[in-house]
Design a protein around this motif. Structure first.
Motif, mmCIF file in Angstrom:
data_model
loop_
_atom_site.group_PDB
_atom_site.id
_atom_site.type_symbol
_atom_site.label_atom_id
_atom_site.label_comp_id
_atom_site.label_asym_id
_atom_site.label_seq_id
_atom_site.Cartn_x
_atom_site.Cartn_y
_atom_site.Cartn_z
ATOM 1 N N ARG A 2 -25.082 37.793 22.801
ATOM 2 C CA ARG A 2 -24.727 37.606 24.211
ATOM 3 C C ARG A 2 -25.840 38.226 25.036
ATOM 4 N N GLN A 3 -26.459 37.434 25.878
ATOM 5 C CA GLN A 3 -27.545 37.926 26.715
ATOM 6 C C GLN A 3 -27.274 37.581 28.174
ATOM 7 N N VAL A 4 -27.906 38.319 29.064
ATOM 8 C CA VAL A 4 -27.730 38.113 30.497
ATOM 9 C C VAL A 4 -29.087 37.883 31.155
ATOM 10 N N ALA A 5 -29.031 37.406 32.378
ATOM 11 C CA ALA A 5 -30.228 37.246 33.207
ATOM 12 C C ALA A 5 -29.841 37.535 34.649
ATOM 13 N N ASN A 6 -30.775 38.002 35.414
ATOM 14 C CA ASN A 6 -30.557 38.285 36.833
ATOM 15 C C ASN A 6 -30.252 36.985 37.564
ATOM 16 N N ALA A 7 -29.167 36.968 38.324
ATOM 17 C CA ALA A 7 -28.763 35.762 39.051
ATOM 18 C C ALA A 7 -29.057 35.838 40.542
ATOM 19 N N VAL A 8 -29.506 36.971 41.019
ATOM 20 C CA VAL A 8 -29.696 37.161 42.454
ATOM 21 C C VAL A 8 -30.837 36.278 42.964
ATOM 22 N N GLY A 9 -30.525 35.426 43.912
ATOM 23 C CA GLY A 9 -31.516 34.571 44.546
ATOM 24 C C GLY A 9 -31.966 33.395 43.704
ATOM 25 N N LYS A 10 -31.255 33.098 42.626
ATOM 26 C CA LYS A 10 -31.643 31.995 41.754
ATOM 27 C C LYS A 10 -30.571 30.905 41.772
ATOM 28 N N GLY A 63 -21.908 35.658 37.326
ATOM 29 C CA GLY A 63 -21.159 36.663 38.064
ATOM 30 C C GLY A 63 -21.877 36.986 39.366
ATOM 31 N N THR A 64 -21.493 38.077 39.964
ATOM 32 C CA THR A 64 -22.087 38.481 41.230
ATOM 33 C C THR A 64 -23.572 38.785 41.088
ATOM 34 N N TRP A 65 -23.961 39.446 40.003
ATOM 35 C CA TRP A 65 -25.342 39.906 39.844
ATOM 36 C C TRP A 65 -26.102 39.243 38.705
ATOM 37 N N ASN A 66 -25.389 38.711 37.689
ATOM 38 C CA ASN A 66 -26.104 38.141 36.553
ATOM 39 C C ASN A 66 -25.370 36.950 35.947
ATOM 40 N N SER A 67 -26.082 36.266 35.084
ATOM 41 C CA SER A 67 -25.491 35.152 34.335
ATOM 42 C C SER A 67 -25.400 35.565 32.875
ATOM 43 N N ARG A 68 -24.430 34.953 32.148
ATOM 44 C CA ARG A 68 -24.209 35.313 30.745
ATOM 45 C C ARG A 68 -24.133 34.058 29.890
ATOM 46 N N VAL A 69 -24.761 34.139 28.725
ATOM 47 C CA VAL A 69 -24.701 33.068 27.735
ATOM 48 C C VAL A 69 -24.401 33.720 26.398
ATOM 49 N N VAL A 70 -23.489 33.130 25.639
ATOM 50 C CA VAL A 70 -23.166 33.606 24.299
ATOM 51 C C VAL A 70 -23.488 32.467 23.331
#
Length: 173
Positions: A102-110, A160-167
């Motif tokens: 499970r990894q995340v990435a910054n979602a702010v402004g994208k 989510g509010t701050w990041n995205s998640r993919v599993v």
């Protein structure tokens, strides 16, 4: 003369106030346009489509779900930059002994497409790192959000509010 100056002062003040109001409205529209354009871009013609709002913890926070194209992410310019070309990646039923990441990435402004693709590639890169450590040359992955696999060429991404998640569930060969 004093009346004339007072009337001139009021006229100038009114003109400045109207100018400020119209400038303020213009700047508000200009700042709202990029957000609207990103949302429109995400909804039409992108590699991700909305699947609606997902489960929230204590009914708080943002949790928007998207289904995105794995082949588009794997064939993107960003994938060519960040993935190891020596370890091949395929998408579909991993079979055999599997791992989950499970990894995340910054979602702010994208846009949803940008952040979901980044989270997907982060997850694939993690599988490639494991494969390299074990001397393997191939990785096979599939979406595994909430312990459910997704068929076809799609992976599930939640923003989510701050990041995205993919599993992803995958195997190394």
């Amino acid at each position: 003369m004093a009346k004339h100056l007072s009337a001139l002062f009021l006229a100038c003040s009114a003109a400045l106030a109207l100018s400020a109001c119209s400038s303020s409205g213009t700047s508000q529209q200009a700042s709202a346009e990029p957000k609207q354009t990103k949302a429109e871009k995400a909804a039409a013609g992108s590699n991700c489509r909305s699947i609606g709002e997902g489960r929230k913890i204590n009914n708080k926070g943002k949790n928007d779900g998207y289904m995105c194209s794995a082949s588009a992410a794997l064939n993107s310019a960003e994938a060519k930059e960040v993935l190891d070309a020596n370890i091949s990646v395929s998408y579909g039923n991993p079979g055999g002994k599997t791992l989950v990441s499970r990894q995340v990435a910054n979602a702010v402004g994208k846009t949803p497409e940008e952040t979901c693709q980044r989270a997907f590639l982060n997850t694939v890169k993690r599988f490639q790192s494991t494969a390299a450590r074990e001397g393997k040359r191939a990785v096979r992955v599939t979406s595994y959000f909430d312990k459910q696999t997704v068929g076809g060429n799609q992976y599930e991404c939640h923003i989510g509010t701050w990041n995205s998640r993919v599993v992803l569930k995958g195997s190394i060969h």
